[in-house]
Enzyme design. Structure first.
Site, PDB file in Angstrom:
ATOM      1  N   GLU A  31      -2.101  21.136  78.417  1.00 22.81           N
ATOM      2  CA  GLU A  31      -1.403  22.419  78.537  1.00 22.81           C
ATOM      3  C   GLU A  31      -0.161  22.234  79.395  1.00 22.81           C
ATOM      4  O   GLU A  31      -0.243  21.749  80.514  1.00 22.81           O
ATOM      5  CB  GLU A  31      -2.332  23.460  79.166  1.00 22.81           C
ATOM      6  CG  GLU A  31      -1.673  24.743  79.612  1.00 22.81           C
ATOM      7  CD  GLU A  31      -0.923  25.453  78.492  1.00 22.81           C
ATOM      8  OE1 GLU A  31       0.248  25.810  78.711  1.00 22.81           O
ATOM      9  OE2 GLU A  31      -1.509  25.651  77.408  1.00 22.81           O
ATOM     10  N   SER A  45      -2.165  43.085  72.800  1.00 25.45           N
ATOM     11  CA  SER A  45      -2.800  44.403  72.796  1.00 25.45           C
ATOM     12  C   SER A  45      -4.240  44.382  73.273  1.00 25.45           C
ATOM     13  O   SER A  45      -4.823  45.448  73.505  1.00 25.45           O
ATOM     14  CB  SER A  45      -2.755  45.004  71.385  1.00 25.45           C
ATOM     15  OG  SER A  45      -1.429  45.067  70.907  1.00 25.45           O
ATOM     16  N   HIS A  49     -10.032  43.504  66.684  1.00 19.04           N
ATOM     17  CA  HIS A  49      -9.911  44.270  65.445  1.00 19.04           C
ATOM     18  C   HIS A  49     -11.201  44.202  64.633  1.00 19.04           C
ATOM     19  O   HIS A  49     -11.888  43.178  64.602  1.00 19.04           O
ATOM     20  CB  HIS A  49      -8.760  43.721  64.602  1.00 19.04           C
ATOM     21  CG  HIS A  49      -7.412  43.944  65.217  1.00 19.04           C
ATOM     22  ND1 HIS A  49      -6.714  45.123  65.083  1.00 19.04           N
ATOM     23  CD2 HIS A  49      -6.625  43.138  65.982  1.00 19.04           C
ATOM     24  CE1 HIS A  49      -5.558  45.045  65.731  1.00 19.04           C
ATOM     25  NE2 HIS A  49      -5.483  43.845  66.285  1.00 19.04           N
ATOM     26  N   LYS A 249       4.073  49.694  61.006  1.00 21.90           N
ATOM     27  CA  LYS A 249       2.687  49.887  61.414  1.00 21.90           C
ATOM     28  C   LYS A 249       2.522  50.959  62.479  1.00 21.90           C
ATOM     29  O   LYS A 249       1.417  51.399  62.773  1.00 21.90           O
ATOM     30  CB  LYS A 249       2.112  48.568  61.943  1.00 21.90           C
ATOM     31  CG  LYS A 249       1.730  47.586  60.847  1.00 21.90           C
ATOM     32  CD  LYS A 249       0.939  46.437  61.425  1.00 21.90           C
ATOM     33  CE  LYS A 249       0.418  45.522  60.316  1.00 21.90           C
ATOM     34  NZ  LYS A 249      -0.422  44.442  60.855  1.00 21.90           N
ATOM     35  N   CYS A 399      -6.960  43.531  97.985  1.00 22.17           N
ATOM     36  CA  CYS A 399      -6.206  44.391  97.055  1.00 22.17           C
ATOM     37  C   CYS A 399      -6.858  45.766  97.047  1.00 22.17           C
ATOM     38  O   CYS A 399      -7.961  45.936  96.515  1.00 22.17           O
ATOM     39  CB  CYS A 399      -6.196  43.785  95.655  1.00 22.17           C
ATOM     40  SG  CYS A 399      -5.470  44.853  94.382  1.00 22.17           S
ATOM     41  N   CYS A 441      -0.642  43.522  98.514  1.00 22.42           N
ATOM     42  CA  CYS A 441      -1.599  42.417  98.650  1.00 22.42           C
ATOM     43  C   CYS A 441      -1.012  41.026  98.408  1.00 22.42           C
ATOM     44  O   CYS A 441      -1.655  40.026  98.708  1.00 22.42           O
ATOM     45  CB  CYS A 441      -2.794  42.625  97.713  1.00 22.42           C
ATOM     46  SG  CYS A 441      -2.398  42.557  95.953  1.00 22.42           S
TER      47      CYS A 441
END
Length: 477
Positions: A31, A45, A49, A249, A399, A441
Site C-alpha cells: 500500500e 456513501s 446496497h 440518479k 474527544c 482534541c
C-alpha cells in the site's frame, strides 16, 4: 518469495487478504499510503446496497446481492459497525412508475429478497420527513449502512493476525514477469511473487498496464457530500434514494451507522485522481436536489463537507479475473459502486482463482475472530465503572464530541497495523469526527501519538508523508 502479493489496501485488497489467509500461503499486501483504507474506501456513501440497481448477468449484478448476504456473518466474526436499516427508492411522478417496476424486476433477477412496492401513506408512516409529493417507492429491507474504513481495518487486522504481511508507505513503480514469477519494484526495494492481485483502486489501470497488453482505463468520478451533526441523524431511518431519471440518479439521504445524517453525492468526471476538492456549486447542487426527498435540509447542523473519487472503469462493469496475456496476474479493477457491498463476494471470487492456480492446503490455524476497540460511549454506566477500574485511562476523555477516551486511542496505536498519525486514530476511534471536527482534541491526540510512538511532536503527521502538524516552537517570553 511471496505466493501472493496484493497491491492496494482498500476494502477489496483487505477483504481478499483475509480470504486468502484461510490457506497456507505466504501473502503480502503493498500500500503506497500510510494506512489501510486511505483511498476510495475512506470517502463514499457507506451504503451496503441491496442489489437491485446493477444490470442482471453483469459482475455487479451477480456479486452485489451475494456480498450483501455475507455481512451478517462477517459482522459477528469481525465486530465492525453495520446496520440493516433498509432502503427506499422514491418515485415522485406516477408517470415514472414503469421505471420503478423495472428496478424491482431487475433486483429480483439479481436475487434480491423481499422487494416491495409501497405507496405514499406507507412511505410517510415509515419516514415522516419525506416530501409529501412522493407517490411510490421500492422498499428493500436488506439494504444497509456500514463504516467502510472500520470495516476495512477489521479485515486488515484479522488478516495480519493470521500471518499476512502488510507493507505500508510502499509504492509499486514497476512489475516484470520473469518466467513463472513476478519481480515487483517498489519505493522500498524489490519483491518476488508467484501471483499478483491488482486491487489498486483509482490506480488499478496503471498497475494493469505495467504488465498487460490489454489496457484498461480508470476515469475518476468525484462525488461530494454534506455531513450533519448527530442531533439531526434521526431525521431519516432508512437510506433514501431518488428514482433514476433521464436527469441522473439524484441525491441520496441516509443516516450513518454512527448516527449522523449524510447527503450526496453528485457526479463530476475529472482528470486528476487525487483531486478531492469541494466546490460551492457542487455542494449547492447536492442540497437543492436533496430537497426533492426531504421537506427540510437542516443546514445549521452541517459539520463537514468532503469528496471521494470513484474508480470508474471503461468496461461499465467490474474488471475481475486473470489477465489473458499474463498468467498469475489477477485484476480487481474498476470497482466502483456497488463495490463496497460486493467486496466480500469479490474477495471470494478472487480467492477461488488463486486456489485453483496454486492448490494450497487449508490453514487449520486460521482464526476468523477479531474484536473491535471497546467504545466507551456505547457502554452502560456499570460497564464504564468496570472499565475505569480495570484501566484508569478509560477515565480520561480526550474527544468530548464523540466521548473517546485515552484508553481507546492507546489501543488504536497498539493494535495490529496500529495508528501512526491523527487520521489513522480518527478512523479507528472517531476522535475528531464530532461537532467540533477535532478543534479541541487534536492536540491531545498528537501528544499521545508522540509519547506512545517515542517520536518528537514535530514528527507527528495528519495522514503520513509531509503532512506534519507542528513546524517549531513559539518563542518563549
Amino acid at each position: 518469495m511471496f505466493d501472493v502479493t496484493i497491491i492496494g489496501a482498500g476494502v477489496v485488497g483487505c477483504c481478499t487478504a483475509r480470504e486468502l489467509a484461510k490457506y497456507n500461503l505466504n501473502i503480502c499486501v503493498l500500500e503506497k499510503g500510510s494506512d489501510v483504507a486511505v483511498g476510495t474506501t475512506k470517502a463514499n456513501s457507506a451504503i451496503i446496497h441491496a442489489g437491485y440497481d446493477a444490470k442482471p448477468n453483469t459482475l455487479k449484478g451477480k456479486l452485489n446481492a451475494k456480498g450483501n448476504a455475507m455481512f451478517d456473518e462477517l459482522v459477528k466474526e469481525l465486530d465492525f459497525p453495520f446496520k440493516r436499516n433498509g432502503s427506499l427508492v422514491l418515485c415522485f411522478d406516477e408517470k415514472e412508475m414503469p421505471n420503478l417496476l423495472e428496478l424491482k424486476e431487475r433486483g429480483e433477477k439479481n436475487g434480491v429478497p423481499d422487494l416491495e412496492i409501497i405507496y405514499k401513506e406507507k412511505i410517510l408512516e415509515l419516514e415522516p420527513n419525506i416530501n409529501e409529493n412522493v407517490f411510490a417507492a421500492l422498499y428493500a429491507p436488506t439494504g444497509g449502512i456500514v463504516c467502510p474504513y472500520e470495516m476495512t481495518i477489521a479485515f486488515a487486522e484479522n488478516a495480519a493476525t493470521n500471518g499476512v504481511e502488510f507493507k505500508l508507505d510502499t509504492e509499486v513503480v514497476e512489475i516484470n514477469k520473469i518466467n513463472d514469477k513476478f519481480l515487483i519494484k517498489t519505493s522500498k526495494g524489490e519483491i518476488e511473487s508467484k501471483v499478483v492481485i491488482n486491487a489498486a483502486g483509482l490506480f488499478s489501470d496503471d498497475i494493469n498496464n505495467m504488465v498487460s497488453k490489454n489496457k484498461i482505463k480508470i476515469m475518476p468520478r468525484r462525488g461530494e457530500y454534506c455531513l450533519f451533526d448527530k442531533t439531526v441523524g434521526i431525521m431519516a431511518k432508512m437510506t433514501l434514494f431518488q428514482l433514476p431519471t433521464k436527469l441522473g440518479k439524484g441525491i441520496l439521504v441516509t443516516p450513518t451507522v454512527d448516527g449522523n445524517l449524510l447527503i450526496g453525492p453528485n457526479a463530476d468526471d475529472i482528470e486528476d485522481k487525487c483531486d478531492l476538492s469541494n466546490t460551492r456549486e457542487g455542494l449547492d447542487d447536492i442540497v437543492d436536489k436533496a430537497r426533492i426527498t426531504f421537506k427540510d435540509i437542516p443546514m445549521r447542523y452541517l459539520i463537514k463537507s468532503f469528496a471521494g473519487n470513484r474508480a470508474r472503469g471503461n468496461k461499465d462493469d467490474f474488471i475481475i479475473g486473470e489477465a489473458d496475456d499474463v498468467k498469475g496476474f489477477i485484476n480487481a479493477a474498476g470497482i466502483e459502486s456497488p463495490g463496497l457491498s460486493s467486496s466480500p463476494a469479490i474477495a471470494e471470487m478472487i480467492g477461488n482463482i488463486v486456489v485453483e492456480k496454486l492448490s494450497p492446503s487449508k490453514n487449520e490455524n486460521f482464526n476468523p475472530i477479531r474484536k473491535g476497540i471497546p467504545r466507551f460511549r456505547d457502554m452502560s454506566e456499570e460497564e464504564r465503572v468496570k472499565a475505569i477500574k480495570g484501566n484508569p485511562s478509560y477515565g480520561k476523555v480526550v474527544c468530548r464530541c464523540e466521548t473517546v477516551t485515552e484508553a481507546e486511542i492507546l489501543e488504536a496505536i497498539r493494535r495490529p497495523l496500529g495508528a501512526r498519525n491523527l487520521d489513522a486514530v480518527k478512523r479507528r476511534t472517531r476522535a475528531g469526527m464530532g461537532r467540533c471536527q477535532s478543534g479541541f482534541c487534536s492536540n491531545k491526540v498528537l501528544n499521545i501519538l508522540a509519547e506512545e510512538l517515542k517520536i518528537d511532536k514535530k514528527d507527528v503527521t495528519l495522514f503520513g508523508g509531509n503532512s506534519n502538524i507542528l513546524v517549531g516552537k513559539n518563542k518563549e517570553i
